[in-house]
Design a protein around this motif. Structure first.
Motif, PDB file in Angstrom:
ATOM      1  N   VAL A 208       2.249  -3.873  -4.057  1.00 35.11           N
ATOM      2  CA  VAL A 208       3.446  -4.578  -3.571  1.00 35.11           C
ATOM      3  C   VAL A 208       3.148  -5.358  -2.293  1.00 35.11           C
ATOM      4  CG1 VAL A 208       5.052  -2.954  -4.645  1.00 35.11           C
ATOM      5  CG2 VAL A 208       4.259  -2.538  -2.301  1.00 35.11           C
ATOM      6  N   THR A 209       1.892  -5.384  -1.900  1.00 27.32           N
ATOM      7  CA  THR A 209       1.476  -6.228  -0.785  1.00 27.32           C
ATOM      8  C   THR A 209       0.761  -7.471  -1.282  1.00 27.32           C
ATOM      9  OG1 THR A 209       1.219  -4.297   0.675  1.00 27.32           O
ATOM     10  CG2 THR A 209       0.146  -6.339   1.366  1.00 27.32           C
ATOM     11  N   PHE A 210      -0.166  -7.285  -2.210  1.00 25.76           N
ATOM     12  CA  PHE A 210      -1.025  -8.395  -2.629  1.00 25.76           C
ATOM     13  C   PHE A 210      -0.708  -8.955  -4.018  1.00 25.76           C
ATOM     14  CE2 PHE A 210      -3.689  -5.794   0.295  1.00 25.76           C
ATOM     15  CZ  PHE A 210      -3.797  -6.732   1.314  1.00 25.76           C
ATOM     16  N   VAL A 211       0.093  -8.254  -4.817  1.00 26.30           N
ATOM     17  CA  VAL A 211       0.447  -8.757  -6.156  1.00 26.30           C
ATOM     18  C   VAL A 211       1.887  -9.247  -6.161  1.00 26.30           C
ATOM     19  CG1 VAL A 211       0.569  -8.222  -8.617  1.00 26.30           C
ATOM     20  CG2 VAL A 211      -1.223  -7.173  -7.203  1.00 26.30           C
ATOM     21  N   VAL A 212       2.827  -8.338  -6.024  1.00 28.16           N
ATOM     22  CA  VAL A 212       4.241  -8.712  -5.834  1.00 28.16           C
ATOM     23  C   VAL A 212       4.555  -8.440  -4.372  1.00 28.16           C
ATOM     24  CG1 VAL A 212       6.612  -8.309  -6.569  1.00 28.16           C
ATOM     25  CG2 VAL A 212       4.745  -8.023  -8.208  1.00 28.16           C
ATOM     26  N   PRO A 213       4.645  -9.471  -3.542  1.00 28.91           N
ATOM     27  CA  PRO A 213       4.598  -9.276  -2.081  1.00 28.91           C
ATOM     28  C   PRO A 213       5.880  -8.730  -1.459  1.00 28.91           C
ATOM     29  CG  PRO A 213       4.928 -11.592  -2.579  1.00 28.91           C
ATOM     30  CD  PRO A 213       4.741 -10.895  -3.908  1.00 28.91           C
ATOM     31  N   LEU A 214       6.373  -7.623  -1.998  1.00 29.81           N
ATOM     32  CA  LEU A 214       7.595  -7.021  -1.464  1.00 29.81           C
ATOM     33  C   LEU A 214       7.383  -6.417  -0.079  1.00 29.81           C
ATOM     34  CD1 LEU A 214       8.784  -5.306  -4.760  1.00 29.81           C
ATOM     35  CD2 LEU A 214       9.924  -7.201  -3.596  1.00 29.81           C
ATOM     36  N   ALA A 215       6.157  -6.040   0.235  1.00 32.22           N
ATOM     37  CA  ALA A 215       5.885  -5.437   1.546  1.00 32.22           C
ATOM     38  C   ALA A 215       6.190  -6.395   2.689  1.00 32.22           C
ATOM     39  CB  ALA A 215       4.426  -4.986   1.625  1.00 32.22           C
ATOM     40  N   PHE A 216       6.227  -7.697   2.396  1.00 30.75           N
ATOM     41  CA  PHE A 216       6.479  -8.679   3.450  1.00 30.75           C
ATOM     42  C   PHE A 216       7.969  -8.956   3.652  1.00 30.75           C
ATOM     43  CE2 PHE A 216       2.167  -9.476   1.963  1.00 30.75           C
ATOM     44  CZ  PHE A 216       1.473  -9.468   3.163  1.00 30.75           C
ATOM     45  N   VAL A 217       8.808  -8.362   2.807  1.00 31.91           N
ATOM     46  CA  VAL A 217      10.248  -8.495   3.015  1.00 31.91           C
ATOM     47  C   VAL A 217      10.640  -7.887   4.355  1.00 31.91           C
ATOM     48  CG1 VAL A 217      12.521  -7.741   2.206  1.00 31.91           C
ATOM     49  CG2 VAL A 217      10.834  -8.598   0.571  1.00 31.91           C
ATOM     50  N   ASN A 218      10.180  -6.639   4.573  1.00 33.23           N
ATOM     51  CA  ASN A 218      10.505  -6.008   5.851  1.00 33.23           C
ATOM     52  C   ASN A 218       9.471  -4.981   6.309  1.00 33.23           C
ATOM     53  OD1 ASN A 218      11.067  -4.086   3.890  1.00 33.23           O
ATOM     54  ND2 ASN A 218      12.996  -3.426   4.817  1.00 33.23           N
ATOM     55  N   PRO A 231       0.071   2.858   7.593  1.00 31.57           N
ATOM     56  CA  PRO A 231      -0.398   4.146   7.057  1.00 31.57           C
ATOM     57  C   PRO A 231      -1.639   4.042   6.181  1.00 31.57           C
ATOM     58  CG  PRO A 231       1.981   3.958   6.840  1.00 31.57           C
ATOM     59  CD  PRO A 231       1.481   2.604   7.260  1.00 31.57           C
ATOM     60  N   ILE A 232      -1.871   2.897   5.540  1.00 34.59           N
ATOM     61  CA  ILE A 232      -3.057   2.785   4.683  1.00 34.59           C
ATOM     62  C   ILE A 232      -4.108   1.861   5.304  1.00 34.59           C
ATOM     63  CG2 ILE A 232      -1.675   3.222   2.627  1.00 34.59           C
ATOM     64  CD1 ILE A 232      -2.013   0.285   1.882  1.00 34.59           C
ATOM     65  N   GLY A 233      -3.925   1.503   6.563  1.00 36.15           N
ATOM     66  CA  GLY A 233      -4.964   0.792   7.293  1.00 36.15           C
ATOM     67  C   GLY A 233      -5.152  -0.670   6.937  1.00 36.15           C
ATOM     68  N   LEU A 234      -4.094  -1.349   6.468  1.00 35.06           N
ATOM     69  CA  LEU A 234      -4.212  -2.779   6.184  1.00 35.06           C
ATOM     70  C   LEU A 234      -4.322  -3.564   7.483  1.00 35.06           C
ATOM     71  CD1 LEU A 234      -1.641  -3.182   3.256  1.00 35.06           C
ATOM     72  CD2 LEU A 234      -4.137  -3.091   3.126  1.00 35.06           C
ATOM     73  N   PRO A 235      -4.871  -4.772   7.443  1.00 39.71           N
ATOM     74  CA  PRO A 235      -5.100  -5.554   8.675  1.00 39.71           C
ATOM     75  C   PRO A 235      -3.835  -5.753   9.495  1.00 39.71           C
ATOM     76  CG  PRO A 235      -6.252  -6.549   6.832  1.00 39.71           C
ATOM     77  CD  PRO A 235      -5.406  -5.462   6.248  1.00 39.71           C
ATOM     78  N   TRP A 236      -3.993  -5.689  10.804  1.00 37.29           N
ATOM     79  CA  TRP A 236      -2.864  -5.818  11.727  1.00 37.29           C
ATOM     80  C   TRP A 236      -2.174  -7.171  11.598  1.00 37.29           C
ATOM     81  CZ3 TRP A 236      -1.615  -8.692  16.199  1.00 37.29           C
ATOM     82  CH2 TRP A 236      -0.594  -8.150  16.984  1.00 37.29           C
TER      83      TRP A 236
END
Length: 269
Positions: A208-218, A231-236
């Motif tokens: 949900v970050t790189f395929v369906v970018p819902l993580a960027f909603v909020n 929590p999973i160490g993605l780039p700042w």
């Protein structure tokens, strides 16, 4: 110029539907209140969860309510503006899309403004109230950047959800009966983003970050506002990528919609 004309036509058609709805004011008020009450059920579910536990996935009640408020507000606005595009499959089956194509207004605008009603405002009441109450209670250092991020994340969230509405609607040019599947992305995405993504597995969060970018909603912007580590160490830097993601998704949705119209074959009605 084309964009200005599109906005003007959207406003004119929406106003026509609003004037029609205003002819029955009592019904309009009751429906608006009912919409607001239904919209509050998700918030009530969160409060029930916190009645049993002090934290959810490491986040306290004000933080989760902040996620709820930003997600629900973004979705409510996007749903009000473009939610009826999910009816495209029905218009194709019934042949009414053919009628829209011969009118001097974009079919997208015609479908998006269909049955536009002031009662849609009821959807924004609860999340707006939640944000007004919970933002002052967040235990964060309110730098100018964090203050600016709150309205920015709501606006980009609207753009992301709007892009998803149009993109999933465009799929119905190919999968006419794909209405149920598209709801899993739009309504399902709205529900998902009301909670910390740390509740879910690492691979799911990447999806949900790189395929369906819902993580960027909020979620990603909220990590910056709340001063939390990913929590999973993605780039700042992903915390500030929402505007770029929103622009790219809206561009992709526009391309998909135009491609669908180009390859659409009339029902002959």
């Amino acid at each position: 110029m084309a964009e200005q004309r599109a906005v003007r036509m959207y406003g004119l058609l929406a106003w026509t539907w609003i004037r029609a709805a205003a002819q029955q004011p009592v019904s309009l008020v009751l429906l608006t209140l009912a919409t607001a009450i239904v919209g509050a059920l998700d918030m009530a579910a969160i409060l029930v969860m916190f009645a049993r536990a002090p934290r959810i996935a490491g986040f306290e009640a004000p933080e989760v309510l902040f996620l709820y408020g930003t997600s629900a507000l973004s979705f409510a606005v996007a749903d009000s503006l473009f939610g009826t595009t999910e009816r495209l499959g029905r218009h194709i089956r019934e042949g009414t899309l053919d009628t829209m194509l011969v009118r001097p207004v974009s079919p997208l605008i015609q479908i998006a403004t269909e049955d536009f009603s002031p009662r849609r405002v009821g959807r924004v009441v609860t999340p707006t109230g939640v944000l007004l109450l919970v933002v002052p209670r967040l235990d964060v250092d309110w730098t100018p950047g964090r203050v600016a991020m709150v309205p920015a994340m709501v606006l980009t969230g609207v753009a992301i959800f709007a892009g998803l509405w149009v993109l999933t609607a465009s799929v119905q040019f190919v999968l006419i009966d794909g209405h149920g599947a598209t709801k899993s992305v739009t309504y399902g995405g709205a529900f998902l983003t009301q909670y910390p993504l740390s509740m879910f597995g690492r691979e799911f969060v990447r999806g949900v970050t790189f395929v369906v970018p819902l993580a960027f909603v909020n979620w990603q912007p909220a990590l910056y506002v709340l001063d939390r580590a990913d929590p999973i160490g993605l780039p700042w830097g992903l915390r500030f990528a929402a505007p770029v993601v929103a622009a790219a998704l809206c561009a992709l949705a526009a391309v998909a919609w135009r491609a669908g119209l180009r390859h659409y074959r009339s029902t002959g009605s």
